[in-house]
Motif scaffolding. Structure first.
Motif, PDB file in Angstrom:
ATOM      1  N   ARG A  37      25.615  57.307  44.935  1.00  0.00           N
ATOM      2  CA  ARG A  37      25.643  55.858  45.076  1.00  0.00           C
ATOM      3  C   ARG A  37      26.641  55.287  44.069  1.00  0.00           C
ATOM      4  N   ARG A  38      27.688  54.689  44.576  1.00  0.00           N
ATOM      5  CA  ARG A  38      28.731  54.101  43.722  1.00  0.00           C
ATOM      6  C   ARG A  38      28.549  52.582  43.757  1.00  0.00           C
ATOM      7  N   LEU A  39      27.699  52.083  42.883  1.00  0.00           N
ATOM      8  CA  LEU A  39      27.301  50.681  42.869  1.00  0.00           C
ATOM      9  C   LEU A  39      28.076  49.911  41.802  1.00  0.00           C
ATOM     10  N   PRO A  40      28.061  48.586  41.862  1.00  0.00           N
ATOM     11  CA  PRO A  40      28.673  47.797  40.793  1.00  0.00           C
ATOM     12  C   PRO A  40      27.787  47.777  39.551  1.00  0.00           C
ATOM     13  N   ASP A  65      13.343  42.808  41.883  1.00  0.00           N
ATOM     14  CA  ASP A  65      13.469  43.310  43.249  1.00  0.00           C
ATOM     15  C   ASP A  65      14.857  43.819  43.569  1.00  0.00           C
ATOM     16  N   LEU A  66      15.799  43.582  42.655  1.00  0.00           N
ATOM     17  CA  LEU A  66      17.201  43.787  43.003  1.00  0.00           C
ATOM     18  C   LEU A  66      17.977  44.654  42.028  1.00  0.00           C
ATOM     19  N   ASN A 104      18.997  55.695  41.869  1.00  0.00           N
ATOM     20  CA  ASN A 104      17.694  55.255  42.351  1.00  0.00           C
ATOM     21  C   ASN A 104      17.807  54.079  43.313  1.00  0.00           C
ATOM     22  N   GLY A 105      19.031  53.553  43.470  1.00  0.00           N
ATOM     23  CA  GLY A 105      19.257  52.556  44.500  1.00  0.00           C
ATOM     24  C   GLY A 105      19.424  51.128  44.048  1.00  0.00           C
ATOM     25  N   SER A 214      20.029  49.284  48.331  1.00  0.00           N
ATOM     26  CA  SER A 214      19.197  50.274  48.997  1.00  0.00           C
ATOM     27  C   SER A 214      19.944  51.050  50.077  1.00  0.00           C
ATOM     28  N   ALA A 215      21.255  50.761  50.211  1.00  0.00           N
ATOM     29  CA  ALA A 215      22.025  51.418  51.271  1.00  0.00           C
ATOM     30  C   ALA A 215      22.126  52.916  51.007  1.00  0.00           C
ATOM     31  N   ALA A 216      22.601  53.644  52.024  1.00  0.00           N
ATOM     32  CA  ALA A 216      22.675  55.097  51.931  1.00  0.00           C
ATOM     33  C   ALA A 216      23.680  55.535  50.888  1.00  0.00           C
ATOM     34  N   LEU A 217      23.569  56.765  50.471  1.00  0.00           N
ATOM     35  CA  LEU A 217      24.506  57.335  49.500  1.00  0.00           C
ATOM     36  C   LEU A 217      25.907  57.361  50.081  1.00  0.00           C
ATOM     37  N   GLY A 218      26.903  57.247  49.162  1.00  0.00           N
ATOM     38  CA  GLY A 218      28.285  57.401  49.585  1.00  0.00           C
ATOM     39  C   GLY A 218      29.138  56.256  49.139  1.00  0.00           C
TER      40      GLY A 218
END
Length: 218
Positions: A37-40, A65-66, A104-105, A214-218
């Motif tokens: 997961r490449r999140l900000p 929640d976020l 963990n999302g 919560s989106a999928a990995l990638g």
């Protein structure tokens, strides 16, 4: 358990400079590719005394929640504290920690004094889609008063206060020219709840147009 993203799950090699290609981590030794997961990352920064530690706990309740809200000073110890100027070991450790938490999302809001040059040049920067910076700042007299009112164990003498006032002034002067730019929010005359409102809206607004945590990995 979430594996350190610098370690290849196939061969166990530990990359000093992690590689990301087409949204996948790539091992330079065995060429294994794996999704993550490449999140900000959200850096709530600014000088000491501007309100980060006051806003943080309230923000954690608002964003439960976020996002995950964490305080960077919990690792300000030992060898990480005694690092060279700029504290790259301390910064890189936090980037690795935040990237693992992201698996963990939910994205991390990291509360602590930092500027873009201290994160953007590190190899671990590749773990994040973006790093957004919001700095809480203050008028000098108000900042001085807040710092000198702190308990003695925090060791805020005049010399250290002056250094923080210089950082406060530098940040306000250079924020818009940094890469990426740093958004400023002056807390001098702002009630705490209003400051929390502003930071919450900043995080939610930036996430609303991005991939949901919560989106999928990638």
């Amino acid at each position: 358990m979430v594996l350190d993203l610098k370690i290849c799950p196939a061969c166990g090699d530990r990359a000093e400079r992690p590689r990301v290609e087409s949204g996948l981590l790539v091992c330079a030794v065995c060429a294994h590719r794996w999704p993550f997961r490449r999140l900000p990352l959200f850096a709530l920064t600014g000088p000491s005394g501007a309100g980060k530690s006051t806003v943080g706990p309230l923000l954690a309740r608002r964003l439960g929640d976020l996002a995950l809200v964490v305080e960077q000073d919990v690792l300000w110890t030992g060898a990480l504290r005694d690092d060279v100027p700029g504290h790259p070991a301390f910064r890189s450790t936090w980037l690795r920690m935040a990237a693992m938490l992201h698996q963990n999302g939910r994205p991390v809001v990291l509360c602590g004094t930092v500027a873009p040059p201290e994160f953007e040049r590190l190899p671990e920067r590749v773990f994040f889609s973006d790093i957004h910076y919001l700095a809480l700042v203050s008028e000098p007299d108000a900042l001085r008063k807040r710092l000198l009112a702190r308990p003695a164990w925090r060791e805020w003498d005049e010399e250290r206060v002056e250094e923080m006032l210089e950082f406060n002034a530098w940040l306000q002067a250079e924020a818009s020219a940094m890469q990426p730019p740093v958004e400023l929010f002056d807390t001098t005359h702002i009630p705490v709840e209003d400051a929390v409102d502003h930071v919450e809206q900043w995080v939610r607004g930036l996430l609303s147009g991005a991939q949901r945590p919560s989106a999928a990995l990638g």
